[in-house]
Design an enzyme around this catalytic site. Structure first.
Site, PDB file in Angstrom:
ATOM      1  N   LYS A 177      45.743  55.576  41.147  1.00  0.00           N
ATOM      2  CA  LYS A 177      46.538  55.603  40.045  1.00  0.00           C
ATOM      3  C   LYS A 177      46.450  56.917  39.590  1.00  0.00           C
ATOM      4  CE  LYS A 177      49.193  53.760  36.601  1.00  0.00           C
ATOM      5  NZ  LYS A 177      50.605  53.087  36.810  1.00  0.00           N
ATOM      6  N   ASP A 221      43.696  40.012  47.602  1.00  0.00           N
ATOM      7  CA  ASP A 221      44.040  38.867  47.175  1.00  0.00           C
ATOM      8  C   ASP A 221      45.785  38.742  47.283  1.00  0.00           C
ATOM      9  OD1 ASP A 221      41.627  38.183  46.517  1.00  0.00           O
ATOM     10  OD2 ASP A 221      42.188  36.751  44.994  1.00  0.00           O
ATOM     11  N   ASP A 252      50.324  50.312  41.279  1.00  0.00           N
ATOM     12  CA  ASP A 252      51.442  49.429  40.841  1.00  0.00           C
ATOM     13  C   ASP A 252      52.605  49.245  41.861  1.00  0.00           C
ATOM     14  OD1 ASP A 252      51.778  51.894  40.241  1.00  0.00           O
ATOM     15  OD2 ASP A 252      52.772  51.873  38.274  1.00  0.00           O
ATOM     16  N   TYR A 295      33.346  48.315  38.992  1.00  0.00           N
ATOM     17  CA  TYR A 295      32.320  46.994  39.179  1.00  0.00           C
ATOM     18  C   TYR A 295      30.810  47.698  39.094  1.00  0.00           C
ATOM     19  CZ  TYR A 295      36.488  44.445  40.656  1.00  0.00           C
ATOM     20  OH  TYR A 295      37.553  43.830  40.464  1.00  0.00           O
ATOM     21  N   ASP A 350      40.125  44.717  45.695  1.00  0.00           N
ATOM     22  CA  ASP A 350      39.806  43.359  45.126  1.00  0.00           C
ATOM     23  C   ASP A 350      41.013  42.855  44.917  1.00  0.00           C
ATOM     24  OD1 ASP A 350      38.500  41.198  44.565  1.00  0.00           O
ATOM     25  OD2 ASP A 350      37.950  41.726  42.369  1.00  0.00           O
TER      26      ASP A 350
HETATM   27  C1  IPM Z   1      35.682  39.382  46.366  1.00  0.00           C
HETATM   28  C2  IPM Z   1      35.169  38.751  45.083  1.00  0.00           C
HETATM   29  C3  IPM Z   1      34.085  39.464  44.734  1.00  0.00           C
HETATM   30  C4  IPM Z   1      34.378  40.909  44.193  1.00  0.00           C
HETATM   31  C5  IPM Z   1      33.596  38.808  43.332  1.00  0.00           C
HETATM   32  C6  IPM Z   1      33.026  37.448  43.449  1.00  0.00           C
HETATM   33  C7  IPM Z   1      32.402  39.633  42.906  1.00  0.00           C
HETATM   34  O1  IPM Z   1      36.204  38.714  44.148  1.00  0.00           O
HETATM   35  O2  IPM Z   1      34.869  39.609  47.346  1.00  0.00           O
HETATM   36  O3  IPM Z   1      36.723  39.970  46.572  1.00  0.00           O
HETATM   37  O4  IPM Z   1      35.183  41.216  43.080  1.00  0.00           O
HETATM   38  O5  IPM Z   1      34.217  41.616  44.979  1.00  0.00           O
HETATM   39 MG    MG Z   2      38.077  39.311  45.087  1.00  0.00          MG
END
Ligand code: IPM
Ligand code: MG
Length: 357
Positions: A191, A251, A223, A142, A247
């Site tokens: 990985k 989620d 994975d 990133y 990241d």
């Molecule tokens: C998170 C979000 C951010 C990230 C984005 C919005 C830059 O997805 O905080 O998880 O990737 O860190």
């Molecule tokens: Mg995120």
């Protein structure tokens, strides 16, 4: 004692959910005799509209001179067409970087009251889970070199992943220290069968582990981790990840708790000043409709009390009030499922949590 908190409400549902957390903090302040002073700063799409840049210099200054930062969310379709370095998301990445917040703590646990919302099989749900993702936040792909160029097949784009030993060591230490306050187990995600950064990651994490003989360390390929999270989430205690892997996996972890609207996060660096934000985004589709779930942001405020200000009793009070509201069957629209319960709006859910403090 007075605490100066910088508020970065951002875009979409950001203002509503930050207002909810502020109301909770004000109630806590009155109850326990603390004074929380709030000052708002622009970042993200609203900052682009007002100043032409996603992260104005004064916002960085304001955050760096505060005792701690509470952030809502940034981004929305209105700004999707902008080039990468002018997008709202750049504000978040820039702020994390400017504040030196290399450690991102993302707890994910199953609330028994919400087990109906967990998409996993009932025998897996029955085992429960309670994990803490420790995500590296200011390095990796990133933040690496990127660009466009002419390649073998014509125009191409590239992003590069770079990790230094120093960056891996400090996030590994954060994970081991976190594990000492929990069940003393770290699973490090990489990985290493393909990526050189992952091989350095693995080597370095194992070297740091020698200083923590009381903590069990194992490695897991990313994975496989994505699969294990839905197969047997109870096996995870502390999950140590690079920026991108964390990241993605956070989620996934949030969805098995029932809703991404429940998960808070703390971003920490070398000082006590941190940035606290829900892990979800700005949800432009429901912005301004009083339908957002304020819980992730309210729990982020609780993490702020615990980590930035050492106010653990106050943090416990907030977490218990959230538990109580959920246990009594109160739900926002994202967690009603097929229950037939009338969902509460963002304000009503906040009121319900405040009355349970
Ligand atoms: C998170 C979000 C951010 C990230 C984005 C919005 C830059 O997805 O905080 O998880 O990737 O860190
Ligand atoms: Mg995120």
């Amino acid at each position: 004692m007075t605490y100066n908190i910088a508020l970065v409400k951002g875009d979409g549902i950001g203002p509503e959910i930050v207002d909810s957390a502020v109301r909770v903090l004000e109630t806590i302040g009155a109850r326990y005799g603390h004074s929380f002073k709030f000052k708002e700063w622009l970042a993200g799409g609203c900052a682009i509209d007002a100043t032409g840049t996603p992260l104005p210099e004064e916002t960085v200054e304001g955050c760096l001179t505060s005792d701690s930062v509470l952030l809502g969310a940034v981004g929305g379709p209105k700004w999707d067409g902008l080039p990468g370095n002018l997008r709202p998301e750049k504000a978040l990445l820039g702020l994390r970087s400017a504040m030196g917040l290399y450690t991102n703590l993302r707890p994910a646990k199953l609330y028994l009251a919400l087990k109906e919302e967990c998409p996993l099989r009932s025998d897996i749900v029955a085992q429960g889970f309670d994990l803490m993702m420790v995500r590296e936040l200011t390095g990796g792909i990133y933040f690496g070199e990127r660009g466009r160029r002419e390649g073998k097949y014509g125009p191409e784009a590239y992003d590069t992943e770079t990790y230094s030993v120093l960056e891996i060591e400090r996030i590994a230490r954060a994970a081991f220290e976190t594990a000492r306050k929990r069940r003393r187990n770290v699973i490090s995600i990489d990985k290493a069968n393909v990526l050189e950064t992952s091989r350095l990651w693995r080597e370095t994490v194992h070297r740091v582990a020698e200083d923590y003989p009381d903590v069990t360390l194992s490695d897991m390929l990313v994975d496989n981790a994505a699969m294990q999270l839905v197969r047997r989430p109870s096996q995870f205690d502390v999950v140590l990840t690079s920026n991108m892997f964390g990241d993605i996996l956070s989620d996934e972890a949030s969805q098995i708790t029932g809703s991404i609207g429940l998960l808070p996060s703390a971003s920490l660096g070398a000082t006590k000043r941190g940035l606290y934000e829900p892990i979800h985004g700005s949800a432009p589709d429901i912005a301004g409709m009083d339908r957002a779930n304020p819980i992730a942001t309210i729990l982020s405020a609780a993490m702020m009390l615990r980590y930035a200000f050492d106010l653990s009793e106050e943090a416990d009070a907030i977490e218990s009030a959230v538990d109580a509201a959920l246990n009594e069957g109160l739900r926002t629209a994202d967690i009603v499922g097929a229950s037939g319960i009338r969902p509460l709006g963002c304000r009503e859910m906040t009121d319900a949590i405040i009355t349970r403090l």
